[in-house]
Design a protein around this motif. Structure first.
Motif, mmCIF file in Angstrom:
data_model
loop_
_atom_site.group_PDB
_atom_site.id
_atom_site.type_symbol
_atom_site.label_atom_id
_atom_site.label_comp_id
_atom_site.label_asym_id
_atom_site.label_seq_id
_atom_site.Cartn_x
_atom_site.Cartn_y
_atom_site.Cartn_z
ATOM 1 N N ILE A 195 0.865 -1.179 0.000
ATOM 2 C CA ILE A 195 0.000 0.000 0.000
ATOM 3 C C ILE A 195 0.901 1.229 0.000
ATOM 4 O O ILE A 195 1.575 1.531 0.983
ATOM 5 C CB ILE A 195 -0.940 0.008 1.218
ATOM 6 N N ILE A 196 0.918 1.912 -1.127
ATOM 7 C CA ILE A 196 1.844 3.022 -1.329
ATOM 8 C C ILE A 196 1.076 4.328 -1.170
ATOM 9 O O ILE A 196 0.102 4.568 -1.883
ATOM 10 C CB ILE A 196 2.484 2.953 -2.732
ATOM 11 N N PRO A 197 1.473 5.178 -0.245
ATOM 12 C CA PRO A 197 0.767 6.465 -0.083
ATOM 13 C C PRO A 197 1.014 7.379 -1.278
ATOM 14 O O PRO A 197 1.942 7.172 -2.068
ATOM 15 C CB PRO A 197 1.361 7.030 1.204
ATOM 16 N N VAL A 198 0.186 8.405 -1.383
ATOM 17 C CA VAL A 198 0.321 9.364 -2.478
ATOM 18 C C VAL A 198 0.820 10.691 -1.929
ATOM 19 O O VAL A 198 0.773 10.957 -0.727
ATOM 20 C CB VAL A 198 -1.015 9.579 -3.218
ATOM 21 N N THR A 199 1.315 11.510 -2.832
ATOM 22 C CA THR A 199 1.685 12.884 -2.521
ATOM 23 C C THR A 199 1.092 13.781 -3.594
ATOM 24 O O THR A 199 0.661 13.290 -4.651
ATOM 25 C CB THR A 199 3.211 13.049 -2.471
ATOM 26 N N ALA A 200 1.033 15.037 -3.336
ATOM 27 C CA ALA A 200 0.493 16.001 -4.303
ATOM 28 C C ALA A 200 1.546 17.071 -4.579
ATOM 29 O O ALA A 200 2.146 17.618 -3.645
ATOM 30 C CB ALA A 200 -0.793 16.630 -3.776
ATOM 31 N N LYS A 201 1.761 17.347 -5.847
ATOM 32 C CA LYS A 201 2.694 18.373 -6.278
ATOM 33 C C LYS A 201 1.912 19.528 -6.900
ATOM 34 O O LYS A 201 0.925 19.316 -7.608
ATOM 35 C CB LYS A 201 3.693 17.809 -7.292
ATOM 36 N N PHE A 202 2.383 20.739 -6.635
ATOM 37 C CA PHE A 202 1.663 21.933 -7.081
ATOM 38 C C PHE A 202 2.611 22.853 -7.841
ATOM 39 O O PHE A 202 3.807 22.957 -7.514
ATOM 40 C CB PHE A 202 1.060 22.675 -5.889
ATOM 41 N N ARG A 203 2.032 23.523 -8.848
ATOM 42 C CA ARG A 203 2.837 24.441 -9.662
ATOM 43 C C ARG A 203 1.957 25.566 -10.175
ATOM 44 O O ARG A 203 0.791 25.344 -10.537
ATOM 45 C CB ARG A 203 3.483 23.697 -10.838
ATOM 46 N N ARG A 218 -0.841 17.792 -9.252
ATOM 47 C CA ARG A 218 -0.573 16.436 -9.738
ATOM 48 C C ARG A 218 -0.518 15.481 -8.556
ATOM 49 O O ARG A 218 0.255 15.675 -7.619
ATOM 50 C CB ARG A 218 0.747 16.390 -10.504
ATOM 51 N N ILE A 219 -1.366 14.457 -8.587
ATOM 52 C CA ILE A 219 -1.367 13.411 -7.565
ATOM 53 C C ILE A 219 -0.448 12.293 -8.031
ATOM 54 O O ILE A 219 -0.617 11.761 -9.136
ATOM 55 C CB ILE A 219 -2.793 12.894 -7.310
ATOM 56 N N ALA A 220 0.529 11.936 -7.214
ATOM 57 C CA ALA A 220 1.535 10.953 -7.609
ATOM 58 C C ALA A 220 1.814 10.000 -6.458
ATOM 59 O O ALA A 220 1.598 10.317 -5.281
ATOM 60 C CB ALA A 220 2.829 11.643 -8.040
ATOM 61 N N LEU A 221 2.318 8.818 -6.807
ATOM 62 C CA LEU A 221 2.710 7.847 -5.792
ATOM 63 C C LEU A 221 4.019 8.258 -5.137
ATOM 64 O O LEU A 221 4.847 8.949 -5.752
ATOM 65 C CB LEU A 221 2.879 6.464 -6.425
ATOM 66 N N ARG A 222 4.211 7.833 -3.917
ATOM 67 C CA ARG A 222 5.490 8.025 -3.239
ATOM 68 C C ARG A 222 6.453 6.937 -3.715
ATOM 69 O O ARG A 222 6.598 5.884 -3.097
ATOM 70 C CB ARG A 222 5.295 7.952 -1.733
ATOM 71 N N GLY A 223 7.092 7.198 -4.825
ATOM 72 C CA GLY A 223 8.003 6.213 -5.394
ATOM 73 C C GLY A 223 9.163 5.874 -4.484
ATOM 74 O O GLY A 223 9.719 4.768 -4.539
ATOM 75 N N THR A 306 -5.685 0.437 -11.238
ATOM 76 C CA THR A 306 -5.946 -0.217 -12.517
ATOM 77 C C THR A 306 -5.168 0.448 -13.651
ATOM 78 O O THR A 306 -4.965 -0.149 -14.702
ATOM 79 C CB THR A 306 -7.446 -0.161 -12.857
ATOM 80 N N LYS A 307 -4.740 1.679 -13.429
ATOM 81 C CA LYS A 307 -3.906 2.410 -14.376
ATOM 82 C C LYS A 307 -2.623 2.818 -13.673
ATOM 83 O O LYS A 307 -2.570 2.930 -12.444
ATOM 84 C CB LYS A 307 -4.627 3.653 -14.905
ATOM 85 N N SER A 308 -1.596 3.045 -14.468
ATOM 86 C CA SER A 308 -0.347 3.511 -13.886
ATOM 87 C C SER A 308 -0.513 4.937 -13.370
ATOM 88 O O SER A 308 -1.355 5.694 -13.860
ATOM 89 C CB SER A 308 0.773 3.447 -14.927
ATOM 90 N N LEU A 309 0.284 5.296 -12.397
ATOM 91 C CA LEU A 309 0.185 6.615 -11.772
ATOM 92 C C LEU A 309 1.557 7.257 -11.744
ATOM 93 O O LEU A 309 2.580 6.564 -11.632
ATOM 94 C CB LEU A 309 -0.372 6.474 -10.354
ATOM 95 N N TYR A 310 1.586 8.562 -11.856
ATOM 96 C CA TYR A 310 2.861 9.278 -11.787
ATOM 97 C C TYR A 310 3.539 8.975 -10.456
ATOM 98 O O TYR A 310 2.900 8.908 -9.413
ATOM 99 C CB TYR A 310 2.648 10.777 -11.935
ATOM 100 N N GLY A 311 4.849 8.816 -10.492
ATOM 101 C CA GLY A 311 5.603 8.465 -9.300
ATOM 102 C C GLY A 311 5.937 6.994 -9.218
ATOM 103 O O GLY A 311 6.862 6.596 -8.493
ATOM 104 N N ASP A 312 5.190 6.161 -9.931
ATOM 105 C CA ASP A 312 5.469 4.727 -9.952
ATOM 106 C C ASP A 312 6.816 4.484 -10.638
ATOM 107 O O ASP A 312 7.107 5.062 -11.691
ATOM 108 C CB ASP A 312 4.348 4.009 -10.704
ATOM 109 N N ARG A 313 7.618 3.609 -10.052
ATOM 110 C CA ARG A 313 8.944 3.350 -10.605
ATOM 111 C C ARG A 313 8.878 2.773 -12.009
ATOM 112 O O ARG A 313 9.806 2.960 -12.808
ATOM 113 C CB ARG A 313 9.707 2.385 -9.693
ATOM 114 N N VAL A 314 7.819 2.025 -12.289
ATOM 115 C CA VAL A 314 7.716 1.389 -13.608
ATOM 116 C C VAL A 314 6.621 2.044 -14.449
ATOM 117 O O VAL A 314 6.097 1.432 -15.375
ATOM 118 C CB VAL A 314 7.440 -0.130 -13.449
ATOM 119 N N ALA A 315 6.263 3.294 -14.128
ATOM 120 C CA ALA A 315 5.218 3.977 -14.896
ATOM 121 C C ALA A 315 5.645 4.160 -16.351
ATOM 122 O O ALA A 315 4.842 3.980 -17.275
ATOM 123 C CB ALA A 315 4.898 5.321 -14.256
ATOM 124 N N ASN A 316 6.906 4.508 -16.557
ATOM 125 C CA ASN A 316 7.404 4.697 -17.918
ATOM 126 C C ASN A 316 7.371 3.386 -18.694
ATOM 127 O O ASN A 316 6.986 3.345 -19.865
ATOM 128 C CB ASN A 316 8.832 5.251 -17.855
#
Length: 610
Positions: A195-203, A218-223, A306-316
């Protein structure tokens, strides 16, 4: 007030800038956006007036032909960088009515945040033949209210209510987008499921005039909290490099075709997740989303991705596999090159199409217009994409497609971000404290400046040798190194406009062809791949090793180059030449292999010349 031809005075409502979207009548994908300044809005005039002479003075040229009207955008040297053809009778109507976006330019204190939003609404209404109304009054948004952007969502809760509401709305928009795309579902994790928590990035995204365009979240995983995946030990995936990029441009120039670009919107969110992963959204977000109770059901509960999320090590990697699986499917029918995995080719009886991938950016060209249109329809059906028209920017490099289908690649904008003889180890600083003193004296950081220059070597070929020499002393550079680097930075700022690589649609127009003909190598001057090799015997004063390099050309432009020191000490200039000739042939052999795969056969019988 403005005076018209009959001598009467007519009221001017405002003076501002007009954004023109020019669309080729014979090729709708050929588009260009230009801006005209000091435009007058005169409500009493029934038609919009466009001055051809003013256009020619603003860096353009309009030519009326028997069957069409040609609109050209010129660079500083009066060379056409974009050409639009339209009907000569309706040219003025095409430019002035359907394609004009009016943007007021009031005093700086009254500039509005909704200007860019009004662009989108105006485009939609213009294409629907609706009357475009002037910009309505909206709430002012000062950039200083939102800068700097919050580092995390916890800081949003500490902001003033009127500022917190805007950031909360931005984060809520991102969350709703994830829910809409079914990025996750509520599920119960099994024992051992991470269970990987998420973080939020703002710009804060600003416009060219320094006003706020939008607040982006942007909501992303804590990679950094992800453990190594035993099922997916290798996270590497192919991405287009500059060598593949330049070979792609050379092939487009060879076939005399325009290159078009697609941008995949939130690409990682369109990729199927690899493995079984869970995440959870902070329950504290309820305080920010009080007015939207529908999203509360997703907060504080385990969510299976069910979909890849930003921050995932294997998202690319997940995105690459998703896209590759679709492109190489039987329905789409592309073939992935074995040697260069970022390039895909589809061949039919009617023609050929080539695609280049770099994560969420995609370039493509086709020798048949029906094949190109088919690809756009299929891509639209499968993915959420944004069509960018003819390619202009890729990998921080500008692509200029000329009227004769030749292509110029340069990094002039990248050089603007860079702050404005041989040497031995004895010139190095003794300690890191000495390095810090020199950085303060010269006004820039040595390692950062050299790192920027290394990326510039892709198009500024003549600097390769100097940059490689400077890169050898990254750890403890001395005063000599700083002085030479400063001189090199000044040279780049003065000559950045002349830097670039040009791929010729007709190789006989290139300086390379003319040079080879003058030296008696006419037979090899039209070869698809041309290799130059040279070496300098024992020019390294520390190791007595030789420095050499090579240049590999396609269609008159450099697609691969190198400048390096041999791994062994050569005892003669002949031995140094042989060592670097071997290195150059190895590099050109790979280029030759990729070129053969692009043509669809296993070997290339055309010779190289060195």
């Amino acid at each position: 007030m403005v005076e018209v031809a009959n001598g009467s005075l007519i009221e001017v409502r405002w003076r501002g800038t007009v954004k023109l979207l020019l669309i080729d009548k014979f090729d709708p994908d050929n588009r260009a956006t230009v801006y005209l300044k000091n435009v007058l809005d005169v409500p009493q005039l029934s038609r919009r007036l466009f001055s051809v002479s003013e256009w020619n003075q603003c860096g353009g040229q309009i030519t009326f032909m028997p069957d069409r009207c040609r609109i050209e955008i010129l660079d500083s040297n009066d060379i056409p960088i974009h050409t639009i053809d339209t009907d000569p009778i309706y040219a003025a109507e095409e430019i002035n009515q359907e394609r004009v976006l009016t943007v007021t330019q009031p005093e700086p204190a009254r500039r509005k945040h909704s200007v860019e939003q009004h662009f989108v609404e105006t485009v939609e209404r213009a294409y629907n033949n609706e009357v475009v109304q002037p910009i309505q009054e909206v709430t002012d948004m000062q950039p200083t209210m939102f800068l700097p952007a919050p580092d995390n969502w916890k800081q949003i809760l500490k902001l003033p209510p009127h500022v917190m509401s805007h950031w909360s709305a931005s984060l809520l928009k991102e969350l709703k987008e994830l829910i809409k795309k079914q990025t996750f579902v509520i599920d119960t994790p099994n024992s051992g499921d991470p269970i990987i928590p998420v973080t939020a990035k703002f710009r804060v995204k600003l416009t060219k005039d320094g006003m706020i365009e939008k607040l982006k979240s942007r909501i992303a995983l804590r990679g950094d909290l992800m453990r190594d995946n035993v099922e997916i030990p290798d996270t590497w995936c192919p991405i287009a490099g500059f060598r593949a990029f330049k070979m792609f441009l050379a092939m487009a120039a060879h076939y005399k075709k325009r290159i078009y670009q697609l941008d995949y919107v939130a690409a990682f969110l369109q990729a199927d997740v690899l493995g079984r992963k869970f995440t959870t959204l902070p329950i504290e977000w309820k305080e920010m989303f009080r007015s939207n109770p529908k999203v509360h059901q997703w907060l504080g509960k385990p969510l299976r991705l069910t979909k890849s999320l930003y921050g995932d090590r294997v998202a690319n990697l997940a995105w690459d596999e998703t896209q590759s699986k679709w492109l190489t499917s039987e329905e789409i029918g592309f073939e992935r090159l074995p040697s260069e995995r970022s390039i895909y080719i589809k061949r039919t009886k009617e023609g050929m199409m080539m695609v280049l991938n770099a994560v969420d950016d995609q370039l493509y060209f086709a020798t048949n217009i029906e094949l190109k249109d088919w690809f756009k329809r299929e891509t639209d059906r499968r993915f959420d994409v944004q069509k960018l028209g003819q390619a202009e920017w890729y990998l921080q490099s500008r692509i200029t497609q000329l009227a004769d289908y030749s292509i110029i690649l340069d990094q002039s904008r990248y050089t603007g971000k860079i702050p404005g003889s041989l040497f031995t180890k004895e010139d190095c600083s003794k300690t890191y404290v000495d390095v810090l003193k020199l950085q303060e004296e010269f006004g820039f950081e040595y390692a950062a400046a050299v790192g920027l220059l290394i990326y510039l070597m892709n198009t500024f070929i003549k600097l390769t040798f100097s940059i490689r020499k400077l890169a050898k002393f990254m750890q403890k550079p001395g005063r000599t190194h700083f002085a030479i680097l400063k001189h090199l930075l000044h040279h780049i700022q003065c000559h950045r406009c002349s830097a670039g690589i040009k791929f010729y649609s007709d190789i006989k127009l290139s300086p390379l062809y003319q040079m080879m003909v003058e030296t008696g190598n006419t037979e090899h001057a039209v070869a698809p791949i041309i290799l130059f090799i040279d070496s300098s015997f024992q020019d390294c004063p520390d190791t007595a090793k030789s420095t050499g390099g090579y240049l590999t050309f396609m269609k008159g432009g450099v697609v691969d180059n190198s400048s390096h020191v041999t791994g062994l000490v050569c005892h003669s200039s002949c031995e140094a030449e042989y060592c670097h000739a071997t290195s150059g042939l190895m590099g050109s052999a790979f280029v030759r292999k990729v070129y053969s795969e692009m043509l669809g056969h296993n070997s290339d019988n055309n010779p190289t010349w060195n």
